[in-house]
Design an enzyme around this catalytic site. Structure first.
Site, mmCIF file in Angstrom:
data_model
loop_
_atom_site.group_PDB
_atom_site.id
_atom_site.type_symbol
_atom_site.label_atom_id
_atom_site.label_comp_id
_atom_site.label_asym_id
_atom_site.label_seq_id
_atom_site.Cartn_x
_atom_site.Cartn_y
_atom_site.Cartn_z
ATOM 1 N N LYS A 108 0.816 -1.219 0.000
ATOM 2 C CA LYS A 108 0.000 0.000 0.000
ATOM 3 C C LYS A 108 0.851 1.271 0.000
ATOM 4 O O LYS A 108 0.400 2.313 -0.454
ATOM 5 C CB LYS A 108 -0.992 -0.003 1.174
ATOM 6 C CG LYS A 108 -2.078 -1.064 0.982
ATOM 7 C CD LYS A 108 -3.291 -0.845 1.860
ATOM 8 C CE LYS A 108 -4.376 -1.848 1.485
ATOM 9 N NZ LYS A 108 -5.611 -1.718 2.232
ATOM 10 N N LYS A 189 -5.194 -9.441 -5.878
ATOM 11 C CA LYS A 189 -6.433 -9.785 -5.184
ATOM 12 C C LYS A 189 -7.505 -8.732 -5.456
ATOM 13 O O LYS A 189 -7.184 -7.570 -5.689
ATOM 14 C CB LYS A 189 -6.187 -9.971 -3.688
ATOM 15 C CG LYS A 189 -6.357 -8.742 -2.834
ATOM 16 C CD LYS A 189 -6.433 -9.098 -1.365
ATOM 17 C CE LYS A 189 -6.675 -7.850 -0.528
ATOM 18 N NZ LYS A 189 -8.053 -7.354 -0.559
ATOM 19 N N LYS A 192 -11.488 -3.566 -2.347
ATOM 20 C CA LYS A 192 -12.435 -2.473 -2.532
ATOM 21 C C LYS A 192 -11.738 -1.163 -2.859
ATOM 22 O O LYS A 192 -12.278 -0.337 -3.559
ATOM 23 C CB LYS A 192 -13.393 -2.315 -1.351
ATOM 24 C CG LYS A 192 -12.827 -2.330 0.004
ATOM 25 C CD LYS A 192 -13.920 -2.150 1.008
ATOM 26 C CE LYS A 192 -13.621 -2.991 2.221
ATOM 27 N NZ LYS A 192 -12.325 -2.657 2.867
HETATM 28 P P1 ATP Z 1 -8.832 -2.493 1.182
HETATM 29 O O1 ATP Z 1 -8.494 -2.440 -0.282
HETATM 30 O O2 ATP Z 1 -9.320 -1.192 1.720
HETATM 31 O O3 ATP Z 1 -7.743 -3.099 2.020
HETATM 32 P P2 ATP Z 1 -10.208 -5.022 1.181
HETATM 33 O O4 ATP Z 1 -11.123 -5.350 0.061
HETATM 34 O O5 ATP Z 1 -8.878 -5.664 1.235
HETATM 35 O O6 ATP Z 1 -10.110 -3.437 1.253
HETATM 36 P P3 ATP Z 1 -10.593 -5.271 4.061
HETATM 37 O O7 ATP Z 1 -11.578 -4.396 4.752
HETATM 38 O O8 ATP Z 1 -9.153 -4.924 4.136
HETATM 39 O O9 ATP Z 1 -11.037 -5.350 2.517
HETATM 40 O O10 ATP Z 1 -10.797 -6.757 4.540
HETATM 41 C C1 ATP Z 1 -12.008 -7.271 5.077
HETATM 42 C C2 ATP Z 1 -11.950 -8.788 5.092
HETATM 43 O O11 ATP Z 1 -12.077 -9.297 3.749
HETATM 44 C C3 ATP Z 1 -10.623 -9.350 5.613
HETATM 45 O O12 ATP Z 1 -10.907 -10.511 6.382
HETATM 46 C C4 ATP Z 1 -9.866 -9.720 4.356
HETATM 47 O O13 ATP Z 1 -8.918 -10.757 4.584
HETATM 48 C C5 ATP Z 1 -11.007 -10.187 3.467
HETATM 49 N N1 ATP Z 1 -10.681 -10.027 2.041
HETATM 50 C C6 ATP Z 1 -10.328 -8.873 1.433
HETATM 51 N N2 ATP Z 1 -10.141 -9.074 0.121
HETATM 52 C C7 ATP Z 1 -10.351 -10.400 -0.104
HETATM 53 C C8 ATP Z 1 -10.291 -11.230 -1.261
HETATM 54 N N3 ATP Z 1 -9.976 -10.710 -2.443
HETATM 55 N N4 ATP Z 1 -10.592 -12.544 -1.126
HETATM 56 C C9 ATP Z 1 -10.926 -13.053 0.086
HETATM 57 N N5 ATP Z 1 -10.984 -12.341 1.228
HETATM 58 C C10 ATP Z 1 -10.707 -11.020 1.133
HETATM 59 MG MG MG Z 2 -7.531 -5.055 2.790
#
Ligand code: ATP
Ligand code: MG
Length: 321
Positions: A108, A189, A192
């Protein structure tokens, strides 16, 4: 047994969050569980305060719409004072080397002109989230396993240095759906906060948009449907999504397809079916802000009450407070 986990309102919930995390929180729920919207974590990069407030509410509605019990949810900033205190104690337990080795920090921070100190220290805040509530298990996607590992290390170190205060938590990741990849770029991955949202399916997306995103998913020119994540990341990701939605395995799903078109159609249909009830329910919940506020207030009280004793013990044995 207490399970605890969180989702950051950095943007809108996406399919990977649902399959890798939030859906499991709803399914495996038990009375002591705690799931929260980690609004403090959304401040580690540039953000808009008005939008953060709106996203926090929307995320709370999504957690409830996914089926998590209203008694189990809260918003992280309700505990900002308690967490501030424990984070400081844990920052003085964590080394700079440990924090800067975190893969997510490196990813990041990469390419940003200004890196907020909070981006480096947020895994310590996450450790405080977990340890403050005495969580035994932290159900997360693969990408968060390293941060839970840090929480374990800090809990053990603190306990050894000052006395047994913290439960040593462990990460629990799912067999299927632990790392859903971006549909447009399956080397990374799904996230969001990815600025290019073409390959991200959001939980609240309309069905026709989901269908379009899945149809445009990147595959390859090998013209065979196999589950081989290294060689065929795009196709394997589609199989993984399908299997996670249907409760099967990606290898078993691969047997039923010979061409990419029918595979994409099946994935689109399964995802639309999986997310439709969440979207409908979230919309309903968001029409009643007073009820959502009541849930938020009750959750804040419960989380604060649970945390008080452990925080006092931690401060006492650390020689402060
Ligand atoms: P950001 O980009 O802001 O980090 P994010 O999509 O990674 O957002 P988080 O809020 O960081 O979401 O994570 C929330 C939960 O979703 C965590 O348990 C994380 O491990 C899970 N998670 C995030 N992205 C994935 C993915 N692509 N596949 C499976 N689990 C995910
Ligand atoms: Mg995340």
């Amino acid at each position: 047994m207490t399970r605890l986990s969180a989702i950051t309102p950095s943007d809108r919930a996406q399919l990977g969050n649902h399959l890798g995390a939030t859906r499991r929180w709803a399914r495996e729920g038990s009375p002591d569980d705690l799931y929260f919207v980690s609004d403090l974590h959304a401040m580690t990069v540039a953000y808009n305060p008005v939008r953060l407030r709106a996203r926090t509410n929307e995320m709370l509605a999504v957690l409830l719409a996914t089926g998590i019990a209203p008694e189990a949810v809260f918003v992280q900033s309700a505990l900002v004072r308690e967490l501030g205190a424990l984070t400081w104690v844990l920052e003085c337990t964590c080394s700079f080397g440990e924090a800067s080795r975190m893969t997510q920090f490196k990813q990041k921070a990469d390419g940003q002109s200004v890196v907020r100190l909070g981006l480096l220290t947020y895994p310590v805040l996450m450790a405080a989230d977990i340890l403050l509530q005495g969580a035994d298990e932290v159900p997360v996607g693969d990408d968060q396993a390293q941060h839970v590992e840090l929480a374990r290390d800090l809990a053990r170190r603190f306990n050894t240095t000052h006395g047994e205060v913290f439960t040593v938590p462990r990460a629990v990741t799912p067999a299927t759906g632990a790392r859903i990849r971006d549909l447009a770029d399956p080397t990374r991955k799904m996230s969001k906060s990815n600025p290019d949202a073409a390959g991200t399916v959001f939980v609240l997306d309309e069905p026709d948009l989901i269908v379009r995103k899945v149809r445009r998913a990147q595959t390859d020119n090998l013209a065979r449907v196999r589950y081989a994540p290294d060689e065929q990341p795009g196709v394997s990701n589609l199989l993984e999504v399908l299997a996670a939605c249907r409760g099967t395995s990606p290898r078993a799903e691969a047997e039923s397809f010979t061409a990419y078109g029918p595979l994409k159609d099946a994935v689109a249909e399964a995802v639309v079916e999986e997310l439709a009830p969440v979207r409908t329910r979230a919309r309903e919940i968001l029409t009643d802000p007073a009820e959502l506020d009541a849930v938020r207030k009750a959750g804040a009280d419960r989380a604060a009450e649970r945390a008080a004793h452990r925080l006092a013990s931690a401060l006492r044995v650390a020689g402060i407070g």
